[in-house]
Design a protein around this motif. Structure first.
Motif, mmCIF file in Angstrom:
data_model
loop_
_atom_site.group_PDB
_atom_site.id
_atom_site.type_symbol
_atom_site.label_atom_id
_atom_site.label_comp_id
_atom_site.label_asym_id
_atom_site.label_seq_id
_atom_site.Cartn_x
_atom_site.Cartn_y
_atom_site.Cartn_z
ATOM 1 N N ALA A 56 0.992 -1.082 -0.097
ATOM 2 C CA ALA A 56 0.095 -0.006 0.063
ATOM 3 C C ALA A 56 0.929 1.239 -0.046
ATOM 4 O O ALA A 56 0.470 2.344 -0.805
ATOM 5 N N VAL A 57 1.998 1.248 0.768
ATOM 6 C CA VAL A 57 2.767 2.478 0.736
ATOM 7 C C VAL A 57 3.418 2.533 -0.794
ATOM 8 O O VAL A 57 3.627 3.720 -1.177
ATOM 9 N N THR A 58 4.034 1.675 -0.970
ATOM 10 C CA THR A 58 4.622 1.531 -2.369
ATOM 11 C C THR A 58 3.661 2.299 -3.267
ATOM 12 O O THR A 58 3.995 3.019 -4.421
ATOM 13 N N THR A 59 2.323 1.652 -3.398
ATOM 14 C CA THR A 59 1.535 2.453 -4.445
ATOM 15 C C THR A 59 1.365 3.712 -4.152
ATOM 16 O O THR A 59 1.042 4.392 -5.239
ATOM 17 N N GLY A 60 1.171 4.270 -3.049
ATOM 18 C CA GLY A 60 0.799 5.562 -2.574
ATOM 19 C C GLY A 60 2.043 6.539 -3.074
ATOM 20 O O GLY A 60 1.852 7.394 -3.375
ATOM 21 N N LEU A 61 3.131 5.850 -2.983
ATOM 22 C CA LEU A 61 4.433 6.601 -3.362
ATOM 23 C C LEU A 61 4.590 6.656 -4.844
ATOM 24 O O LEU A 61 5.528 7.142 -5.565
ATOM 25 N N THR A 62 3.868 5.882 -5.608
ATOM 26 C CA THR A 62 4.079 5.673 -7.224
ATOM 27 C C THR A 62 2.807 6.316 -8.000
ATOM 28 O O THR A 62 3.206 6.882 -8.970
ATOM 29 N N LEU A 63 1.489 5.914 -7.629
ATOM 30 C CA LEU A 63 0.697 6.363 -8.331
ATOM 31 C C LEU A 63 0.185 7.731 -8.049
ATOM 32 O O LEU A 63 0.523 8.492 -6.836
ATOM 33 N N PRO A 64 -0.032 8.667 -9.132
ATOM 34 C CA PRO A 64 -0.467 9.954 -9.111
ATOM 35 C C PRO A 64 -1.775 10.194 -8.392
ATOM 36 O O PRO A 64 -2.223 11.269 -7.968
ATOM 37 N N TRP A 65 -2.763 9.366 -8.142
ATOM 38 C CA TRP A 65 -4.080 9.418 -7.502
ATOM 39 C C TRP A 65 -3.933 9.498 -6.001
ATOM 40 O O TRP A 65 -3.154 8.961 -5.627
ATOM 41 N N SER A 66 -5.071 10.242 -5.774
ATOM 42 C CA SER A 66 -5.118 10.492 -4.291
ATOM 43 C C SER A 66 -6.595 10.406 -3.716
ATOM 44 O O SER A 66 -7.603 10.504 -4.542
ATOM 45 N N SER A 67 -6.781 9.931 -2.506
ATOM 46 C CA SER A 67 -8.111 9.741 -2.067
ATOM 47 C C SER A 67 -8.649 11.093 -1.069
ATOM 48 O O SER A 67 -9.418 10.896 -0.270
ATOM 49 N N GLY A 68 -7.844 12.060 -1.252
ATOM 50 C CA GLY A 68 -8.037 13.179 -0.410
ATOM 51 C C GLY A 68 -9.129 13.766 -0.713
ATOM 52 O O GLY A 68 -9.854 14.379 0.383
ATOM 53 N N VAL A 69 -9.941 13.898 -1.767
ATOM 54 C CA VAL A 69 -11.181 14.515 -1.876
ATOM 55 C C VAL A 69 -12.232 13.513 -1.145
ATOM 56 O O VAL A 69 -13.050 14.131 -0.502
ATOM 57 N N VAL A 70 -12.247 12.327 -1.441
ATOM 58 C CA VAL A 70 -13.168 11.385 -0.768
ATOM 59 C C VAL A 70 -12.895 11.630 0.762
ATOM 60 O O VAL A 70 -13.926 11.689 1.463
ATOM 61 N N GLU A 71 -11.969 11.686 1.272
ATOM 62 C CA GLU A 71 -11.474 11.786 2.829
ATOM 63 C C GLU A 71 -12.178 13.061 3.246
ATOM 64 O O GLU A 71 -12.534 13.291 4.557
ATOM 65 N N GLY A 72 -12.175 14.297 2.389
ATOM 66 C CA GLY A 72 -12.598 15.389 2.667
ATOM 67 C C GLY A 72 -14.186 15.499 3.155
ATOM 68 O O GLY A 72 -14.602 15.907 3.934
ATOM 69 N N HIS A 73 -14.888 14.653 2.139
ATOM 70 C CA HIS A 73 -16.189 14.436 2.224
ATOM 71 C C HIS A 73 -16.577 13.710 3.406
ATOM 72 O O HIS A 73 -17.596 13.860 3.993
ATOM 73 N N VAL A 74 -15.673 12.718 3.603
ATOM 74 C CA VAL A 74 -16.086 11.669 4.860
ATOM 75 C C VAL A 74 -16.005 12.626 6.106
ATOM 76 O O VAL A 74 -16.695 12.644 7.063
ATOM 77 N N ASN A 75 -15.019 13.583 6.042
ATOM 78 C CA ASN A 75 -14.755 14.378 7.270
ATOM 79 C C ASN A 75 -16.121 15.190 7.446
ATOM 80 O O ASN A 75 -16.461 15.538 8.634
ATOM 81 N N ARG A 76 -16.417 15.667 6.401
ATOM 82 C CA ARG A 76 -17.620 16.842 6.508
ATOM 83 C C ARG A 76 -18.740 15.915 6.915
ATOM 84 O O ARG A 76 -19.544 16.504 7.707
ATOM 85 N N VAL A 77 -19.007 14.891 6.359
ATOM 86 C CA VAL A 77 -20.247 14.120 6.941
ATOM 87 C C VAL A 77 -20.332 13.872 8.249
ATOM 88 O O VAL A 77 -21.162 13.977 9.268
ATOM 89 N N LYS A 78 -18.894 13.223 9.024
ATOM 90 C CA LYS A 78 -18.555 13.145 10.239
ATOM 91 C C LYS A 78 -18.940 14.309 11.092
ATOM 92 O O LYS A 78 -19.637 14.179 12.181
ATOM 93 N N THR A 79 -18.418 15.473 10.538
ATOM 94 C CA THR A 79 -18.539 16.656 11.164
ATOM 95 C C THR A 79 -20.201 17.073 11.425
ATOM 96 O O THR A 79 -20.658 17.452 12.525
ATOM 97 N N LEU A 80 -20.946 16.959 10.410
ATOM 98 C CA LEU A 80 -22.352 17.127 10.410
ATOM 99 C C LEU A 80 -23.093 16.290 11.429
ATOM 100 O O LEU A 80 -23.962 16.659 12.112
ATOM 101 N N GLU A 81 -22.853 14.859 11.317
ATOM 102 C CA GLU A 81 -23.490 13.877 12.289
ATOM 103 C C GLU A 81 -22.924 14.271 13.782
ATOM 104 O O GLU A 81 -23.892 14.409 14.556
ATOM 105 N N ARG A 82 -21.781 14.584 13.894
ATOM 106 C CA ARG A 82 -21.483 15.103 15.380
ATOM 107 C C ARG A 82 -22.276 16.257 15.786
ATOM 108 O O ARG A 82 -22.582 16.650 16.794
ATOM 109 N N ALA A 83 -22.387 17.218 14.768
ATOM 110 C CA ALA A 83 -22.988 18.615 15.188
ATOM 111 C C ALA A 83 -24.441 18.490 15.500
ATOM 112 O O ALA A 83 -24.968 19.087 16.476
ATOM 113 N N MET A 84 -25.056 17.230 14.731
ATOM 114 C CA MET A 84 -26.554 17.062 14.844
ATOM 115 C C MET A 84 -26.796 16.268 16.253
ATOM 116 O O MET A 84 -27.689 16.461 16.794
#
Length: 101
Positions: A56-84
């Motif tokens: 997994a680490v080798t793949t992360g250091l090799t491929l240009p793709w990132s899951s950062g956008v998805v992680e941002g959406h997950v963080n947003r949803v969790k924040t909304l759930e906590r607030a509610m």
């Protein structure tokens, strides 16, 4: 005067940063081998941690793709759930999650 182990650890840290910056995952296994020999304990621990999930680490250091956008959406949803905090109905939660800020 800087002790040799500190110099070696510094050089390995810079090499790792370069590997990440330039996506050179093919160098990771050799970097881990060097980090496990004659370096301070935290550096050896970090190298061992990387070795545990080497593919997994080798793949992360090799491929240009990132899951950062998805992680941002997950963080947003969790924040909304906590607030509610269980006070809202499913429909209101759904509406807030689907509505863009």
């Amino acid at each position: 005067m800087t002790p040799p182990t500190s110099t070696r650890a510094r050089d390995l840290a810079r090499a790792f940063a370069d590997m990440v910056r330039h996506q050179r995952g093919y160098l990771l296994l050799e970097w881990i081998r060097q980090a496990e020999q004659g370096t301070p304990k935290p550096m050896k621990g970090f190298a061992g941690f990387l070795r545990q999930d080497l593919d997994a680490v080798t793949t992360g250091l090799t491929l240009p793709w990132s899951s950062g956008v998805v992680e941002g959406h997950v963080n947003r949803v969790k924040t909304l759930e906590r607030a509610m905090c269980g006070r809202a109905s499913f429909e209101l939660s759904r509406t807030r999650i689907l509505a863009r800020p």
